[in-house]
Design a protein around this motif. Structure first.
Motif, PDB file in Angstrom:
ATOM      1  N   LEU A   8      11.992   8.624  -5.449  1.00 51.22           N
ATOM      2  CA  LEU A   8      12.590   9.573  -4.501  1.00 51.22           C
ATOM      3  C   LEU A   8      12.449  11.005  -5.006  1.00 51.22           C
ATOM      4  N   GLY A   9      12.563  11.192  -6.329  1.00 54.46           N
ATOM      5  CA  GLY A   9      12.408  12.537  -6.878  1.00 54.46           C
ATOM      6  C   GLY A   9      10.985  13.034  -6.756  1.00 54.46           C
ATOM      7  N   ALA A  10      10.002  12.141  -6.906  1.00 55.87           N
ATOM      8  CA  ALA A  10       8.598  12.546  -6.778  1.00 55.87           C
ATOM      9  C   ALA A  10       8.238  12.904  -5.350  1.00 55.87           C
ATOM     10  N   PRO A  62       0.830  -1.210   0.000  1.00 55.04           N
ATOM     11  CA  PRO A  62       0.000   0.000   0.000  1.00 55.04           C
ATOM     12  C   PRO A  62       0.864   1.259   0.000  1.00 55.04           C
ATOM     13  N   VAL A  63       0.223   2.385  -0.333  1.00 55.38           N
ATOM     14  CA  VAL A  63       0.818   3.711  -0.200  1.00 55.38           C
ATOM     15  C   VAL A  63      -0.161   4.542   0.612  1.00 55.38           C
ATOM     16  N   VAL A  64       0.280   5.013   1.781  1.00 61.03           N
ATOM     17  CA  VAL A  64      -0.598   5.722   2.710  1.00 61.03           C
ATOM     18  C   VAL A  64       0.014   7.078   3.028  1.00 61.03           C
ATOM     19  N   GLU A  65      -0.797   8.100   2.959  1.00 60.72           N
ATOM     20  CA  GLU A  65      -0.346   9.464   3.252  1.00 60.72           C
ATOM     21  C   GLU A  65      -0.922   9.904   4.593  1.00 60.72           C
ATOM     22  N   PHE A  66      -0.036  10.436   5.466  1.00 59.53           N
ATOM     23  CA  PHE A  66      -0.446  10.958   6.766  1.00 59.53           C
ATOM     24  C   PHE A  66      -0.194  12.463   6.765  1.00 59.53           C
ATOM     25  N   LEU A  67      -1.187  13.215   7.172  1.00 61.88           N
ATOM     26  CA  LEU A  67      -1.003  14.644   7.379  1.00 61.88           C
ATOM     27  C   LEU A  67      -0.983  14.885   8.879  1.00 61.88           C
ATOM     28  N   LEU A 106       1.752  10.559  -6.391  1.00 64.87           N
ATOM     29  CA  LEU A 106       2.603  10.795  -5.226  1.00 64.87           C
ATOM     30  C   LEU A 106       2.828  12.284  -5.034  1.00 64.87           C
ATOM     31  N   LYS A 107       2.523  12.754  -3.852  1.00 61.35           N
ATOM     32  CA  LYS A 107       2.748  14.153  -3.521  1.00 61.35           C
ATOM     33  C   LYS A 107       4.053  14.296  -2.742  1.00 61.35           C
TER      34      LYS A 107
END
Length: 869
Positions: free
Chosen positions: A808-810, A759-764, A790-791
């Motif tokens: 890594l660049g993204a 998975p790819v999970v974003e936490f703010l 990807l942000k």
């Protein structure tokens, strides 16, 4: 040397050992001794002078009662009046405390020049050393939670397969103690004092990687060991073992073949008893009876049963303690009551030595045996036994033999519980004098012992069992039956095993009842309440309150009441009725100045409620303040799934749980130390692997209010999802499935599944973005980066495997965290080139982040101790 001086010297020695808790403690205790020697005698003389004046004034007002007898014959001396006035006493006490701290350092184990731990490279645990170690077994093998057998080995010789020079080293003399684990069947027919050779890998214990975790390194150091051996097999072959060890030890017949390994006499007796008790009983009832009679070291009690007893507050029932000693001593004295006192003493001492040998030289048993010896000695001399003095002498003797016991939890709990029984039981029994003594003791004993051990348990475990006193009261009759019956069946089994088996069989139903009680209360909601980390100052404050109640309430009230009763008896015996009436009238006029009337009323009415309120406040208020103000993100060091804990001002979010061992040894200890009693949000981010087995283990101990499950297609099913969902809902929890682009609001933190399958999970987290990236092939990483989903994120969290330059660049992270023991070298080089700060749990341990302090590591390393985020 009078009694008071002896007590001061014993307390000074113990205080000197306690001062070793801090590096400067020995000098502080010496300075304190000098200061007390200078100032205290003068203050005591002044106090005595004022006390004499007060006594003379009181006698002048009561001339009729002014008998020609000293003060100590009329009233009990106060604590200050009993203290010695000589400066030399206090100076010697300070010096003794200082020498005790030095003695502790001298006796503290240190690796010798030829210690076997020196064979392990300085890098520590990353490079194991394959060896064959020969030595003597110094403990009875026991079963570990992982299903292996563990014992301690005193080493003599070692043969290295990959030696320090890259070759083979044969028969190198070594010393030191090893913590050895081997497959269970390898330790069959192995006993203490056997000489063996073990083939395996040496390793060095590491400090705990997670806050609140068990410190295995410190545990081994206390036992005098600095390395462990993960054994594969025990080598019994004579041609490879006997000759070399005999050459070193000059012992004939050092090794026994597997069929000829023989236990010592005391081990054979223990084995005879255990086999007799187990022959007609099932598991776990049979092992439980043996554990109650001889202690848990004598038999391997199943770990699930141990957990039930510990969680219910009945851990003392399955440990060797003073109960067995008191029962054996009472039985011996009852059987030999027609003999002379010298014979009673001889039989009693013999029984104590036998019991200590059977149960093992544990601190609690040794303490009880010494007190039992003191009781027998007083019987021979026709002296009255003073329990407090006997307890102090026993503690001093044991700490002279082994000063390291001062920091042994079993030693501390044993003496505190005994102290509670001595000083707290009598006043409580007096309050319950309207009840039959047998019933009153069932209620009083658990209360008296629990009050004195509770602060220490809170300090060590940060958890309190609300049902523990109630459970002990309910289980007391069964414990007495099993203890007495177990000891009788053990004695019968030692003499005639079939008789011991028959007697043990009668205890089957009481054992089942006790197990049912422990299991029921251990599974009740709220069976353990976490209070958070208790500081040393809180511990001292709690014990100060207990001593205040004991000395200021019970003792003072009792002493003053005794003095009042004696005065009333004297008045009735010596005075005419008219004179007594006149004195009573004078007493009423001066009622406001009467120490006898005023002080006990205050102590009895207010001291206990005030102490209870103060004690609860000492624990609750700091914990409440921390929970209400703390915002912290903790990434735990785990070997499997990455685990993250977010504490947001009283609300707790847990991302992933790991397996059962991760929950038992990492997640739960951390949450307990943080004072967490429920999980508000639980998120299974790696849903494609199926629900981890640790979630069920976690739900047994802590309720989960809201559970979010990643509904990506399951590749590996680790457990039954529906069963877990039902368990969550049965505990008033809510279950939500999550998919790609699902968003979860966790208070001041927001979570979004960018991709549920990877998975790819974003936490703010506040105004900072964390990105969790699962394992992907390089092609999948490039494809994901090309999609633009990807942000940029300040923190990148991944598995430590290779990451492409496109990904890594993204993301463009400022901090990169790997939940792994090692990270891919090429990825690390790319991150360093972009000046990204790198952490990984294998090197840094768990990481904690706060808005004010940034990142902090659990383990010390040469870099990355803190970060700017």
């Amino acid at each position: 040397m009078n009694q008071a001086t002896g007590v001061i010297f014993c307390l000074a020695y113990i205080l000197g050992l306690i001062s070793t808790a801090v590096s400067w403690g020995r000098y502080a205790i010496l300075a304190l001794g000098i200061s007390v020697a200078i100032a205290l005698p003068k203050l005591l003389r002044k106090y005595t002078k004022n006390s004499v004046k007060v006594t003379k004034k009181r006698r002048s007002r009561q001339k009729e009662n002014a008998l020609e007898e000293p003060l100590d014959a009329r009233e009990e001396l106060s604590l200050l009046e009993m203290l010695p006035r000589g400066k030399w006493v206090w100076a010697v006490a300070g010096l003794l405390a200082f020498l005790a701290s030095v003695y502790f350092v001298v006796r503290s184990p240190q690796p010798a020049m030829d210690d076997i731990s020196k064979l392990i490279p300085a890098g520590g645990n990353t490079q194991e050393v394959a060896v064959t170690v020969r030595g003597r077994v110094v403990s009875t093998p026991r079963l570990t939670r992982s299903g292996r057998s563990q014992f301690w080995l005193e080493t003599d010789l070692v043969s290295e397969i990959n030696g320090g020079e890259g070759g083979v080293v044969v028969n190198r003399p070594v010393s030191g103690k090893l913590y050895v684990t081997v497959p269970l069947l390898q330790a069959t027919s192995l006993y203490a004092d056997n000489t063996i050779a073990v083939v395996g890998s040496l390793y060095k214990p590491q400090p705990p990687s997670n806050p609140g975790a068990f410190d295995f390194q410190e545990y081994l150091a206390r036992e005098g060991a600095f390395a462990g051996l993960k054994g594969r097999q025990i080598d019994w072959r004579r041609e490879k073992a006997i000759a070399d060890v005999n050459r070193v030890n000059n012992q004939a017949d050092a090794f026994w073949e597997p069929s000829g390994m023989r236990p010592s006499k005391i081990q054979a007796m223990r084995q005879r008893i255990v086999r007799s008790q187990l022959s007609q009983l099932n598991v776990p009832e049979g092992p439980l009876i043996s554990a109650i009679a001889l202690g848990k070291q004598a038999v391997d009690l199943p770990y699930n049963i141990r957990d039930f007893f510990v969680q219910a507050g009945l851990a003392h029932a399955i440990a060797a303690s003073g109960t067995q000693v008191s029962m054996v001593l009472a039985l011996v004295l009852a059987l030999t009551r027609r003999f002379s006192k010298q014979l009673q003493f001889s039989f009693g001492v013999g029984a104590l030595f036998l019991l200590v040998g059977l149960t093992g030289f544990e601190a609690s048993v040794c303490r009880a045996a010494l007190m039992g010896f003191g009781t027998l000695f007083a019987l021979v001399l026709n002296r009255q036994v003073k329990p407090l003095g006997l307890l102090l002498i026993a503690a001093t003797i044991l700490l002279l033999v082994n000063p390291l016991w001062i920091w042994d939890l079993g030693f501390q709990l044993s003496f505190l519980a005994t102290l509670g029984l001595i000083v707290t039981t009598p006043p409580l029994m007096a309050k319950l004098d309207w009840m039959p003594p047998a019933i009153a003791s069932i209620v009083v004993v658990p209360i008296a012992a629990s009050v004195w051990v509770l602060p220490l348990l809170l300090y060590v475990f940060s958890v309190v069992s609300p049902y523990s006193i109630l459970v002990n009261i309910i289980a007391a009759p069964l414990l007495w039956i099993l203890s007495i019956g177990g000891m009788v069946s053990a004695l019968a089994g030692l003499i005639f095993p079939p008789a011991g088996s028959v007697l043990a069989q009668l205890l089957d139903y009481p054992a089942k009842g006790l197990i049912a009680i422990a299991q029921y209360f251990s599974q009740l909601p709220g069976n353990s309440v976490a209070v958070g980390q208790v500081s040393v100052f809180q511990l001292i404050a709690l014990y100060s309150l207990i001593c205040w109640v004991w000395i200021g309430g019970s003792s003072v009230t009792s002493n003053v009441t005794d003095v009042t009763d004696r005065r009333r008896k004297e008045e009735k015996r010596l005075k005419p009725e008219a004179v007594r009436g006149k004195n009573q009238e004078k007493g009423r006029e001066k009622k406001g100045k009467s120490r006898v009337i005023r002080l006990p009323v205050f102590s009895a009415a207010w001291i206990l409620p005030l102490a209870l309120v103060a004690g609860i406040s000492i624990i609750v208020l700091p914990a409440w303040h921390v929970q209400a103000s703390l915002f912290q993100v903790t990434l735990l060091a785990t070997s499997g799934e990455p685990v993250l804990v977010i504490q947001d001002r009283g609300k707790v979010a847990l991302i992933n749980s790991g397996d059962e061992n991760t929950v038992r040894f990492t997640v739960l200890p951390f949450l307990q130390k943080q004072g967490v009693n429920s999980v508000n949000f639980a998120i299974a981010s790696h849903g494609h692997l199926g629900l981890s087995s640790g979630w069920g283990k976690l739900l047994e101990r802590l309720p989960i209010k809201t559970f979010y499950d990643n509904q990506a297609p399951k590749q590996i099913h680790r457990g039954n999802n529906q069963e877990f969902i039902t368990a969550v809902q049965s505990r008033q929890g809510v279950y939500f499935p999550l998919e790609t682009n699902s968003t979860v609001d966790l208070g001041s933190t927001r979570l979004q599944f960018v991709n549920a399958e990877i998975p790819v999970v974003e936490f703010l987290v506040g105004n900072r973005t964390w990105l969790l990236v699962g394992e992907m092939t390089p092609e999948a990483q490039k494809k994901l980066a090309a999609t633009g989903t990807l942000k940029p994120a300040q923190v990148l969290w991944w598995s430590g495997k290779a990451l492409t330059a496109e990904l890594l660049g993204a993301v463009g992270p400022q901090v990169a965290i790997a939940s792994a023991n090692e990270i891919d070298p090429e990825t690390a080089a790319q991150l360093r080139q972009s000046k990204t700060q790198i952490f990984w749990t294998g090197r840094d341990g768990a990481l904690q982040w706060t808005p004010a302090g940034g990142f902090k590591t659990t383990l010390e390393s040469e870099e990355n101790q803190t970060s700017f985020l």
